[in-house]
Design an enzyme around this catalytic site. Structure first.
Site, PDB file in Angstrom:
ATOM      1  CB  CYS A  47      43.828  35.837  37.676  1.00 22.03           C
ATOM      2  SG  CYS A  47      43.200  35.566  36.002  1.00 22.03           S
ATOM      3  CB  CYS A  50      45.801  39.052  34.288  1.00 27.55           C
ATOM      4  SG  CYS A  50      44.656  39.168  35.694  1.00 27.55           S
ATOM      5  CB  CYS A  96      39.966  37.766  36.789  1.00 25.69           C
ATOM      6  SG  CYS A  96      41.344  38.934  37.022  1.00 25.69           S
ATOM      7  CB  CYS A  99      42.170  39.375  32.494  1.00 26.17           C
ATOM      8  SG  CYS A  99      42.035  37.802  33.383  1.00 26.17           S
ATOM      9  CB  CYS A 119      32.715  26.432  43.954  1.00 28.66           C
ATOM     10  SG  CYS A 119      32.982  24.728  43.537  1.00 28.66           S
TER      11      CYS A 119
END
Length: 133
Positions: A47, A50, A96, A99, A119
């Site tokens: 991510c 984070c 995520c 976060c 995707c």
């Protein structure tokens, strides 16, 4: 895993305008424009907000959709999903779990072994050689 909570101002200071629009405001980058769409480098996609590990390059494939696509997350807890009806159709949003960054959507038209197509927006990802701790 502890949740990361920041204000919009804090996220805007950390992210580029496009990253903020996609990850924090549930936007979408233009198809075929993302850095990782054709990337074949091995590693772990994290991510961008984070650093949470999301996908392995081993599960990445060319779906022809214009966005990086994966048939499975790194592990079952690596991503979170929820129903998204924002366009008047039922889709499943991927975000995520650490976060709550918007990553993209998952569809049931992917390859074996899962039949899934995650995707994901390139701007929501950061490719690393290995998982950072």
């Amino acid at each position: 895993m502890s949740k990361i909570n920041k204000s919009d101002t804090e996220w805007q200071q950390q992210l580029s305008p496009e990253q903020f629009k996609v990850c924090r405001k549930k936007g979408t980058e233009m198809a075929f424009s993302g850095h990782y769409y054709t990337c074949q480098t091995q590693g772990v996609y994290q991510c961008v907000c984070c650093g949470h590990a999301l996908f392995s390059s081993d599960a990445k494939y060319d779906s022809g959709s214009g966005w990086p696509s994966f048939y499975a997350p790194l592990n079952p807890e690596a991503v979170a999903t929820e129903t998204d009806g924002s366009l008047g159709v039922r889709r499943v949003e991927v975000h995520c779990p650490q976060c709550d960054a918007h990553l993209g959507h998952v569809f049931e038209d992917g390859p074996a072994p899962t039949g899934l197509r995650y995707c994901i927006n390139s701007v929501a990802l950061d490719l690393k050689d290995e998982i950072e701790s």
